[in-house]
Structure formats: C-alpha cells, structure tokens
Design a protein around this motif. Structure first.
Motif, PDB file in Angstrom:
ATOM      1  N   ALA A  51     -30.025  47.297   2.568  1.00  0.00           N
ATOM      2  CA  ALA A  51     -29.807  48.075   3.650  1.00  0.00           C
ATOM      3  C   ALA A  51     -29.434  47.018   4.462  1.00  0.00           C
ATOM      4  N   CYS A  52     -28.449  46.945   5.310  1.00  0.00           N
ATOM      5  CA  CYS A  52     -28.627  46.266   6.304  1.00  0.00           C
ATOM      6  C   CYS A  52     -26.808  45.962   6.317  1.00  0.00           C
ATOM      7  N   CYS A  53     -26.198  45.920   7.468  1.00  0.00           N
ATOM      8  CA  CYS A  53     -24.874  45.575   7.930  1.00  0.00           C
ATOM      9  C   CYS A  53     -24.112  44.730   6.725  1.00  0.00           C
ATOM     10  N   PHE A  75     -33.807  49.177   0.751  1.00  0.00           N
ATOM     11  CA  PHE A  75     -34.493  47.848   2.247  1.00  0.00           C
ATOM     12  C   PHE A  75     -35.361  47.293   1.583  1.00  0.00           C
ATOM     13  N   GLY A 103     -30.896  40.968   6.221  1.00  0.00           N
ATOM     14  CA  GLY A 103     -30.742  40.502   7.298  1.00  0.00           C
ATOM     15  C   GLY A 103     -32.318  40.605   7.273  1.00  0.00           C
ATOM     16  N   GLY A 105     -34.307  42.269   9.380  1.00  0.00           N
ATOM     17  CA  GLY A 105     -34.741  43.040   9.803  1.00  0.00           C
ATOM     18  C   GLY A 105     -36.272  43.408   7.829  1.00  0.00           C
ATOM     19  N   GLY A 106     -35.060  43.498   6.829  1.00  0.00           N
ATOM     20  CA  GLY A 106     -34.886  43.876   5.482  1.00  0.00           C
ATOM     21  C   GLY A 106     -36.112  41.588   4.593  1.00  0.00           C
ATOM     22  N   ILE A 110     -39.314  44.975   6.493  1.00  0.00           N
ATOM     23  CA  ILE A 110     -39.798  45.876   5.288  1.00  0.00           C
ATOM     24  C   ILE A 110     -39.590  44.921   3.348  1.00  0.00           C
ATOM     25  N   ASN A 132     -29.857  38.463  12.538  1.00  0.00           N
ATOM     26  CA  ASN A 132     -29.604  38.217  13.999  1.00  0.00           C
ATOM     27  C   ASN A 132     -30.700  39.531  15.121  1.00  0.00           C
ATOM     28  N   ILE A 134     -32.532  41.574  14.695  1.00  0.00           N
ATOM     29  CA  ILE A 134     -32.377  43.336  15.820  1.00  0.00           C
ATOM     30  C   ILE A 134     -31.685  43.759  14.027  1.00  0.00           C
ATOM     31  N   TYR A 135     -32.399  45.347  14.522  1.00  0.00           N
ATOM     32  CA  TYR A 135     -31.777  46.225  12.766  1.00  0.00           C
ATOM     33  C   TYR A 135     -30.558  46.585  12.982  1.00  0.00           C
ATOM     34  N   ASN A 137     -27.740  47.165  12.005  1.00  0.00           N
ATOM     35  CA  ASN A 137     -26.927  48.579  11.751  1.00  0.00           C
ATOM     36  C   ASN A 137     -26.882  50.025  11.779  1.00  0.00           C
ATOM     37  N   THR A 138     -28.343  49.709  12.309  1.00  0.00           N
ATOM     38  CA  THR A 138     -28.643  51.330  13.053  1.00  0.00           C
ATOM     39  C   THR A 138     -29.119  50.871  14.563  1.00  0.00           C
TER      40      THR A 138
HETATM   41  C1  LIG Z   1     -36.685  52.492   4.250  1.00  0.00           C
HETATM   42  C2  LIG Z   1     -35.451  52.612   4.617  1.00  0.00           C
HETATM   43  N1  LIG Z   1     -35.736  52.737   6.595  1.00  0.00           N
HETATM   44  C3  LIG Z   1     -34.869  52.916   7.016  1.00  0.00           C
HETATM   45  C4  LIG Z   1     -33.422  52.324   6.295  1.00  0.00           C
HETATM   46  C5  LIG Z   1     -32.346  52.574   7.981  1.00  0.00           C
HETATM   47  N2  LIG Z   1     -31.807  51.476   7.796  1.00  0.00           N
HETATM   48  C6  LIG Z   1     -30.681  50.854   6.833  1.00  0.00           C
HETATM   49  S1  LIG Z   1     -30.092  49.225   7.565  1.00  0.00           S
HETATM   50  C7  LIG Z   1     -31.638  49.287   8.473  1.00  0.00           C
HETATM   51  C8  LIG Z   1     -30.827  48.382   9.835  1.00  0.00           C
HETATM   52  C9  LIG Z   1     -30.944  47.010   8.271  1.00  0.00           C
HETATM   53  O1  LIG Z   1     -31.216  46.142   9.280  1.00  0.00           O
HETATM   54  P1  LIG Z   1     -31.658  44.845   9.647  1.00  0.00           P
HETATM   55  O2  LIG Z   1     -31.793  44.068   7.746  1.00  0.00           O
HETATM   56  O3  LIG Z   1     -32.124  43.268  10.095  1.00  0.00           O
HETATM   57  O4  LIG Z   1     -29.588  43.944   9.084  1.00  0.00           O
HETATM   58  P2  LIG Z   1     -28.805  44.101  10.141  1.00  0.00           P
HETATM   59  O5  LIG Z   1     -28.501  45.730  10.416  1.00  0.00           O
HETATM   60  O6  LIG Z   1     -29.069  43.754  10.763  1.00  0.00           O
HETATM   61  O7  LIG Z   1     -27.634  43.454   9.409  1.00  0.00           O
HETATM   62  C10 LIG Z   1     -31.751  50.116   8.512  1.00  0.00           C
HETATM   63  C11 LIG Z   1     -32.945  50.319   8.975  1.00  0.00           C
HETATM   64  C12 LIG Z   1     -33.247  52.436   5.535  1.00  0.00           C
HETATM   65  N3  LIG Z   1     -32.146  52.483   4.287  1.00  0.00           N
HETATM   66  N4  LIG Z   1     -34.403  52.795   3.908  1.00  0.00           N
END
Ligand SMILES: Cc1ncc(C[n+]2csc(CCOP(=O)(O)OP(=O)(O)O)c2C)c(N)n1
Length: 302
Positions: A51-53, A75, A103, A105-106, A110, A132, A134-135, A137-138
């Motif tokens: 899960a990411c952009c 994620f 991304g 965040g991933g 997480i 990037n 930051i998170y 996508n959200t």
């Molecule tokens: C367990 C879980 N928590 C929250 C989310 C919601 N979520 C989807 S994408 C995202 C942000 C991802 O951030 P990053 O990995 O930095 O990638 P970016 O969006 O910046 O490309 C979140 C919080 C999810 N899909 N699964």
C-alpha cells in the motif's frame, strides 16, 4: 555471482510505466520507474508493491499503467510476498527479477519486520524504496523517514525526531548490496540498478523521491531538489557491499542547506530545525567518511 544482462534500450516488452498513470505532476517516483525500466533492458520484472502511492499509480482495474506484472500487497508484507515469488521463480529456473517497489512508510515503519526477515535470509530480491519522507498516499502524515523539522499533516509544528538511518539498518543485515540513488545523477543511478540486477541475494536501494504535494514544492523542481539535497550533504550518495565496505559516489559541494530547505513549504516557519539539521549533516558525513576510509570497497566491487 553476476548474470549477464541485455544491452540497455533493446527491450521489446512494454514499458514498465505506461501513459495514464495517476501520479501527480513532478512526482519523482515516475522518473524513478522510467529509469528502472531503462536499466532493466529486456528483463521483465515482477513488481511487488505494498500500500503506497505506487499501488495507485496503475489506475483503475482492468486498465493498468504498469506494463509488467505487478502484485499489490498489504502494507506490511511486500518483502514476504516477494520472497514467495522469488523462490518459486528460482525453482522454475526463471531469471527475471523480483522487485519490491515501496514507499518509506512501507519500508522504514510498517514493512520493517518482513523487510528485515527477507534481508536476514538473503532472499533473492531487489528492494527499492522511493522515499518521499511521508505517508503520501493518505494525506502526508509523518513517517520514520520524515526529516527533523518538516511539517506534515501530523506534525504541524515540525517533526521533532530525526530521520531513521535505514541504510545503516540494512547494512547491519550484511546484505550483499545497499546503495542510495540520486535522480540528479543519472549515470550513477543506472549503473547501480544494473549492478544490483546482476547480483543475487538481497539488494536494497534507497531513492530520495520529492513529492510536490507533500513537500509543498514546485513540480518542476523535483530533480533540482534532489541535486540540492546531495550538494548540501543531506542525502549522501554511496554504496555498501556486504554491510562491510563503503564507496562514496558523490560528495557535497558546499551548497547551503538553507537553499534546499527554503524551496520547500514543509520547512517554512521551522527555522529552529536548521541548526539541528546542519549538525546532523556534519555528524553523518564524519561517520560516513570514516567508514569509507577505514573500510573502502575494493576497486573490483561492482
Ligand atoms: C495496515 C494499514 N494501515 C494503513 C493503511 C493506509 N495506507 C495506505 S497507503 C498509506 C501510506 C503509505 O505511505 P508510504 O509507504 O510512505 O508510501 P507513499 O504513499 O508515500 O507513496 C497508508 C497509511 C493501510 N493500507 N494498511
């Protein structure tokens, strides 16, 4: 062990990133995907995307802007899913690469448990983090990769903590190859991807990936921002082999840190962070220089 790769630009497969992606204008991740495509040549990777952009990049099913197989995972599980794919490929005698494209965040947060586990087992995966900071996508929440001082939707007064040193974490796993990628250093970027593709085992690449929406920057300036991040020393460009030897690929040229920060809305009104960031750059470079001096990568590495 090295495998032979096709000459660049000879691919007959569809482009990895086709038109009509949902990426924002100036999203550095788009350029990263295009350069990854170029470096891959004939090889057809399977992309594993948490899960990411980048999971949104392909657009709505059944269309896809990805011209190669792409699997979207939860994620936290991209490195575990990639492990399964890579192992089956190995058993089938297939040589095309399995690439996690994730991304920060991933990666930093997480997905860290599965990332660490796959790295520790030295799975045959190329893991690329587009960072990037930051998170995105959200809505641009802070992540472990967000630098100190940056304003995000969850740190409206500027982040208090420093950016995690993910390269040190990966080096501590003693993976065969870990390197940073600069979108302002094209030859070095392509060389590192080709080098990583020619290796086996766990390879980790970290790409600084400006996000105009989250960073509050001019979409036209994304590559210039990477250039400045390297020039002021905030984003060191280097390689680590087997977690043991180091090679610095680009040095800061004395460009002022302020020049990088003042172009970004996320750093506006957080002037107090400037001195901390400057001190951090100094500390990080002192350490990196020492590592490269005491443990230099042999000429034959890479
Ligand atoms: C367990 C879980 N928590 C929250 C989310 C919601 N979520 C989807 S994408 C995202 C942000 C991802 O951030 P990053 O990995 O930095 O990638 P970016 O969006 O910046 O490309 C979140 C919080 C999810 N899909 N699964």
């Amino acid at each position: 062990m090295a495998t032979s790769l096709p000459a660049p630009g000879t691919s007959l497969r569809p482009h990895l990133l086709r038109p009509d992606s949902t990426n924002c204008p100036g999203c550095a991740m788009s350029l990263g995907l295009q350069w990854l495509d170029e470096a891959l040549g004939e090889a057809t990777p399977t992309l594993v995307i948490p899960a990411c952009c980048a999971a949104v990049t392909p657009g709505a099913f059944p269309a896809s802007a990805y011209g190669v197989p792409a699997i979207e995972t939860t994620f936290a599980s991209s490195a575990a899913v990639a492990t399964g794919i890579a192992r089956v490929r190995q058993q089938n005698g297939e040589t095309d690469p399995t690439i996690c494209w994730a991304g920060d965040g991933g990666t930093y947060d997480i997905g860290m448990a599965t990332l660490s586990a796959a790295a520790e087992r030295n799975e045959d995966i190329l893991y690329i983090c587009y960072d990037n900071e930051i998170y995105g996508n959200t809505g641009g929440q802070r992540s472990g990769a967000t630098p100190r001082g940056a304003r995000t939707s969850t740190t409206p007064r500027g982040k208090v903590e420093s950016k995690k040193d993910i390269m040190a974490i990966m080096a501590a796993h003693r993976v065969p190859y870990a390197a940073t990628l600069s979108l302002a250093h094209r030859d070095d970027f392509l060389r590192k991807i080709r080098l990583a593709l020619g290796m086996h085992g766990f390879r980790f690449l970290l790409m600084l990936s400006p996000c105009p929406a989250g960073w509050k920057t001019d979409p036209a300036e994304s590559v210039e921002l990477v250039r400045l991040a390297v020039a002021c020393g905030l984003f060191p460009v280097y390689e680590v082999f087997d977690g043991e030897t180091y090679r610095i690929n680009a040095r800061p040229d004395g460009a002022p840190l302020d020049d990088y920060l003042r172009r970004q809305g996320r750093f506006r009104t957080v002037a107090p962070a400037l001195d901390d960031l400057r001190a951090q750059v100094e500390r990080d470079w002192k350490r990196l220089d020492e590592l490269a001096r005491v443990f230099p990568a042999p000429q034959t590495a890479g």
